[in-house]
Write a protein that holds these residues in place. Structure first.
Motif, PDB file in Angstrom:
ATOM      1  N   ASN A 109     -49.007  -1.792  -3.893  1.00  0.00           N
ATOM      2  CA  ASN A 109     -48.341  -1.937  -4.911  1.00  0.00           C
ATOM      3  C   ASN A 109     -47.200  -2.741  -5.382  1.00  0.00           C
TER       4      ASN A 109
ATOM      5  N   ASN B  34     -47.774  -4.038  -8.964  1.00  0.00           N
ATOM      6  CA  ASN B  34     -47.094  -3.106 -10.179  1.00  0.00           C
ATOM      7  C   ASN B  34     -45.280  -2.552 -10.770  1.00  0.00           C
TER       8      ASN B  34
ATOM      9  N   THR C  74     -45.869   1.516 -19.032  1.00  0.00           N
ATOM     10  CA  THR C  74     -45.874   3.190 -17.923  1.00  0.00           C
ATOM     11  C   THR C  74     -46.860   3.540 -19.170  1.00  0.00           C
TER      12      THR C  74
ATOM     13  N   TYR D 181     -49.940   4.695 -17.409  1.00  0.00           N
ATOM     14  CA  TYR D 181     -49.749   4.093 -15.183  1.00  0.00           C
ATOM     15  C   TYR D 181     -50.062   5.336 -14.987  1.00  0.00           C
TER      16      TYR D 181
ATOM     17  N   MET E 217     -41.505   0.781 -12.070  1.00  0.00           N
ATOM     18  CA  MET E 217     -43.339   0.929 -11.380  1.00  0.00           C
ATOM     19  C   MET E 217     -44.166   0.962 -12.974  1.00  0.00           C
TER      20      MET E 217
ATOM     21  N   ASN F  41     -48.460  -0.637 -14.486  1.00  0.00           N
ATOM     22  CA  ASN F  41     -49.825  -0.895 -14.871  1.00  0.00           C
ATOM     23  C   ASN F  41     -49.447  -2.260 -14.658  1.00  0.00           C
ATOM     24  N   LYS F  42     -49.138  -3.469 -15.246  1.00  0.00           N
ATOM     25  CA  LYS F  42     -48.942  -4.902 -14.580  1.00  0.00           C
ATOM     26  C   LYS F  42     -48.086  -5.586 -15.195  1.00  0.00           C
TER      27      LYS F  42
END
Length: 300
Positions: free
Chosen positions: A166, A169, A237, A240, A296, A298-299
């Motif tokens: 993670n 992220n 997000t 996500y 946090m 997606n990328k």
């Protein structure tokens, strides 16, 4: 003044007693310059605390000096890694170490070398070092989730797997108020700093997939830059499907702006924000009025 000059020369030549006396005369000044980012002051503070066996304070200032490129501080910091890891190895305690981004510092590589040396000497001890590819409260966010999982009863291996899976992220979006600080740190050219300041450009930056500090785009004016990083959080997000139950926010002595961002995050995303003031080491590179948002998504 003459006494100070002689002490300074002796300290530079490695005289330990002179170093202690010099520090005792000018301790407040050393602390002041170290906090402002003076790498030599950071290094000598580390040396002073090392001599006085104040390990945590010594490591703090060696770490700061290392991030500012001081090679001798880097070597001494490596010895701290070895000593601290050996302490846990002797106790029979396994270690999970979440390291500062390898794209911004050599501390991750130092930790790996130290860990391998210790595990060779203590084969029953397991030390896992993870390159977070993050900095500041982005690194702190991974520590937050690691502690949360540990408290839920997860094993060290399960926690390490989660962090590795993670860490990409962890999204960072931050903006500064003064381009001249970024120029002094080599992040933008002198021309960009001058022209950008004249037309009120506020850059938005992030830490990329390889852990490097990169510019994303520019906004015109402070208000637009703050609004834009909130919009970027929405974009990152939106689809996500992982855990995103808290945001982290670091600010460079601009509490009003930080509170505004935190309030907007709760309105728009329904989550709380952990707010903290920026540390002096990174603050010397960004200057005052930094707003750094971590969450946090997606990328990167």
């Amino acid at each position: 003044n003459k006494a100070a000059r002689w002490l300074y020369d002796a300290a530079k030549n490695g005289n330990k007693e002179a170093e202690k006396l010099l520090f005792s005369f000018y301790s407040k000044e050393f602390e002041k310059y170290a906090k402002e980012g003076n790498v030599d002051a950071q290094f000598h503070l580390g040396k002073y605390y090392q001599e006085n066996k104040e390990t945590e304070k010594a490591a703090k200032w060696f770490y700061a000096a290392t991030k500012n490129g001081h090679k001798e501080a880097e070597q001494l910091l490596f010895s701290f890694y070895s000593k601290e890891l050996e302490k846990y190895a002797k106790e029979g305690t396994d270690v999970l170490h979440l390291a500062f981004s390898s794209g911004l510092s050599s501390t991750y590589n130092n930790a790996v070398i130290a860990a391998n040396d210790i595990m060779e000497e203590y084969p029953d001890c397991k030390i896992t070092v993870i390159d977070t590819l993050a900095a500041s409260m982005g690194e702190g966010m991974l520590v937050y989730y690691a502690v949360k999982l540990k408290n839920e009863g997860k094993s060290m291996e399960e926690v390490a797997t989660y962090i590795e899976d993670n860490k990409a992220n962890v999204i960072s979006r931050f903006t500064v108020d003064d381009l001249h600080h970024l120029h002094r740190g080599g992040r933008v050219s002198k021309t960009t700093a001058i022209v950008g300041s004249l037309i009120n450009v506020k850059p938005i930056l992030h830490v990329d997939e390889e852990g490097h500090l990169k510019s994303l785009e520019n906004a015109r004016g402070r208000k637009k830059s703050l609004s834009r990083i909130l919009d970027m959080m929405d974009e990152a997000t939106r689809d996500y499907d992982g855990t995103n139950d808290i945001a982290f926010l670091s600010h460079g002595d601009c509490e009003e702006d930080a509170n505004y961002i935190a309030t907007e995050i709760e309105k728009r995303f329904g989550i709380k924000t952990m707010v903290n003031i920026l540390g002096q080491t990174i603050g010397t590179h960004t200057g005052p009025n930094l707003i750094a948002l971590f969450f946090m998504g997606n990328k990167r």
